[in-house]
Design an enzyme around this catalytic site. Structure first.
Site, PDB file in Angstrom:
ATOM      1  N   CYS A  72     -50.456 -41.774   4.001  1.00  0.00           N
ATOM      2  CA  CYS A  72     -50.062 -40.201   3.864  1.00  0.00           C
ATOM      3  C   CYS A  72     -50.891 -39.428   2.994  1.00  0.00           C
ATOM      4  CB  CYS A  72     -48.827 -40.417   3.550  1.00  0.00           C
ATOM      5  SG  CYS A  72     -48.030 -38.474   3.268  1.00  0.00           S
ATOM      6  N   CYS A 158     -45.450 -36.160   8.772  1.00  0.00           N
ATOM      7  CA  CYS A 158     -44.659 -37.122   7.975  1.00  0.00           C
ATOM      8  C   CYS A 158     -44.476 -38.471   8.724  1.00  0.00           C
ATOM      9  CB  CYS A 158     -43.065 -36.729   7.630  1.00  0.00           C
ATOM     10  SG  CYS A 158     -42.391 -37.961   6.894  1.00  0.00           S
ATOM     11  N   ASP A 379     -17.858 -47.702   2.784  1.00  0.00           N
ATOM     12  CA  ASP A 379     -19.142 -47.485   2.857  1.00  0.00           C
ATOM     13  C   ASP A 379     -19.377 -46.017   2.070  1.00  0.00           C
ATOM     14  OD1 ASP A 379     -21.747 -46.876   3.016  1.00  0.00           O
ATOM     15  OD2 ASP A 379     -21.799 -47.088   5.321  1.00  0.00           O
ATOM     16  N   CYS A 406     -25.146 -47.773  -0.854  1.00  0.00           N
ATOM     17  CA  CYS A 406     -26.744 -47.112  -0.825  1.00  0.00           C
ATOM     18  C   CYS A 406     -27.009 -46.963  -2.398  1.00  0.00           C
ATOM     19  CB  CYS A 406     -26.730 -45.665  -0.330  1.00  0.00           C
ATOM     20  SG  CYS A 406     -25.600 -44.359  -0.779  1.00  0.00           S
TER      21      CYS A 406
END
Length: 449
Positions: A72, A158, A379, A406
């Site tokens: 990138c 992207c 979660d 996460c």
């Protein structure tokens, strides 16, 4: 204390939670972006405090075998990805080690290693994009924020997004520049367009476009709709009204300009309706593997009642419904609850119920109603479980708690708290749902002693 602008030679010994390298210089921790563990570098100090410093690589004296050329062109500037400078082997090793370290140091475990569910590809996997909009040389641009700032870095393509997402972004920006739609200015709080939000169903190919506005109306929306129809899969256009000052992307009001206002996708063999605010894992392939692992870990029987806190649109809840006697989902976002109910109906699942409310308060209310849970799935957002939810889990005393996280640090904190309340860690696995990005997902299973 290290001297600012002075160059020091040091070895990179570890990583931060955000993926920066850590060097030790004269007993001080120096945080270095774009570094790889094991490398010896000459580092210029850019900021110095008493116990830490940040620096920039001037020269790599000994190069890691894991260093690669960046695919990138804006990877150094864009704050979206953190690991385009290293190969995927080192990235997954680092993420698994981060999870292991957190569970051991914070969670009080003694794990020799934590396995990681590596992704089959690092490209085109992300099914959702949120492009902030800004102005450059008098023209509107869209991209992603520079790390640690709200400066927008323009990115033509992207690599972690499907090409359709960037195609939508380009069409919207061309329309904005042609019809002089002013991008929002965070300093003056003027301007109309704040973000371009794109969600694409990985299986269905359907595309939802949501424009976040500091207002309610777009000029000539019919022109934009006709142009968006050229993108394969374009299904619906929605406006999100966000006139509040702050960093939140989506507002509370949604106006559908074209299509049904939602898209559909298939996960774990089930069909789901997805609105702009619906929580849905961004990596479809890895999410399916993660949920299958969670279901296996839960060891559900037909006699069990499963409680899913933070259920979103009901993905895990409904996936577990086949194995359970009854499943109950709790979610604080009303639109997500409506989507979850619709998802249960469209999949013919009759043993599922959904409630709107805070996870901890809802769990305590269910207990007061005499409802017991044999298995609880959580979660939560990055901040982890709050005190009410921990207390509710303790009072429910389920046989198993399946925790999807996460953030390994808040997960480990909650694991320690649940251990104090009579649970023990049975399984832990890291899952890379965010290749090239700093985040890592973790699945743990706790059983009651």
């Amino acid at each position: 204390m290290l001297e600012k602008n002075k160059i020091y030679e040091a070895q990179i010994v570890d990583y931060t939670s955000e993926g920066q390298g850590i060097a030790k210089v004269e007993g001080c921790a120096v945080f270095v972006p774009n570094a790889i563990a094991g490398e010896i570098c000459r580092i210029r100090i850019e900021k110095a405090a008493k116990t830490w410093a940040s620096g920039k690589i001037v020269e790599i004296m000994e190069r890691s075998e894991h260093r690669i050329n960046r695919a990138c062109p804006v990877a150094k500037l864009c704050g979206g990805c953190a690991f385009h400078h290293m190969d995927y082997e080192e990235e997954t090793r680092m993420k698994a080690e981060r999870v292991r370290t957190c569970l051991n140091r914070i969670g009080g475990e003694n794990l020799p290693n934590v396995p990681i569910m590596a992704a089959p590809t690092c490209e085109g996997y992300r099914n959702k994009a949120q492009y902030p909009v800004s102005v450059k040389k008098g023209k509107a641009i869209a991209g992603f924020y520079r790390a640690g700032s709200h400066d927008v870095v323009e990115n033509q393509r992207c690599l972690i997004l499907p090409p359709e997402s960037d195609a939508v972004k380009d069409i919207v920006i061309d329309y904005v520049n042609q019809y002089r739609v002013m991008p929002y200015d965070e300093k003056t709080h003027k301007g109309l367009l704040r973000h371009i939000y794109v969600r694409r169903g990985t299986v269905s190919g359907q595309i939802l476009v949501c424009l976040v506005l500091n207002g309610r109306r777009l000029p000539k929306p019919e022109v934009l709709i006709q142009r968006l129809k050229k993108v394969p899969g374009f299904t619906t256009l929605v406006v999100s009204v966000n006139t509040k000052v702050g960093n939140s992307v989506l507002g509370d009001e949604f106006i559908t300009l074209y299509g049904p206002g939602y898209i559909e996708d298939t996960l774990c063999g089930l069909n789901f309706r997805l609105s702009p605010r619906s929580f849905y894992q961004v990596n479809h392939h890895q999410a399916q593997r993660l949920y299958e692992a969670a279901i296996a870990c839960a060891e559900i029987t037909k006699n069990d009642t499963v409680l899913d806190l933070y259920c979103g649109v009901g993905t895990i809840t409904l996936a577990m419904a086949k194995a359970a006697g009854k499943v109950i989902g709790v979610e604080v976002i009303p639109q997500a609850v409506e989507d979850a109910k619709d998802n249960a109906a469209r999949n013919g699942i009759e043993n599922a119920e959904f409630f709107c409310g805070d996870a901890g308060q809802a769990a305590l209310e269910l207990e007061r109603q005499g409802i017991r849970a044999d298995v609880v799935v959580v979660d939560p957002p990055r901040k982890g479980l709050n005190a009410d939810t921990i207390e509710a889990l303790s009072r429910f005393a389920p046989r198993r708690i399946v925790y999807v996280s996460c953030d390994p640090a808040t997960l480990a904190r909650d694991v320690a708290l649940l251990k104090e309340r009579g649970y023990q860690l049975k399984d832990a696995i890291a899952a890379d749902l965010f290749p090239r990005c700093a985040h890592v997902e973790t699945l743990v299973c706790l059983t009651r002693k």
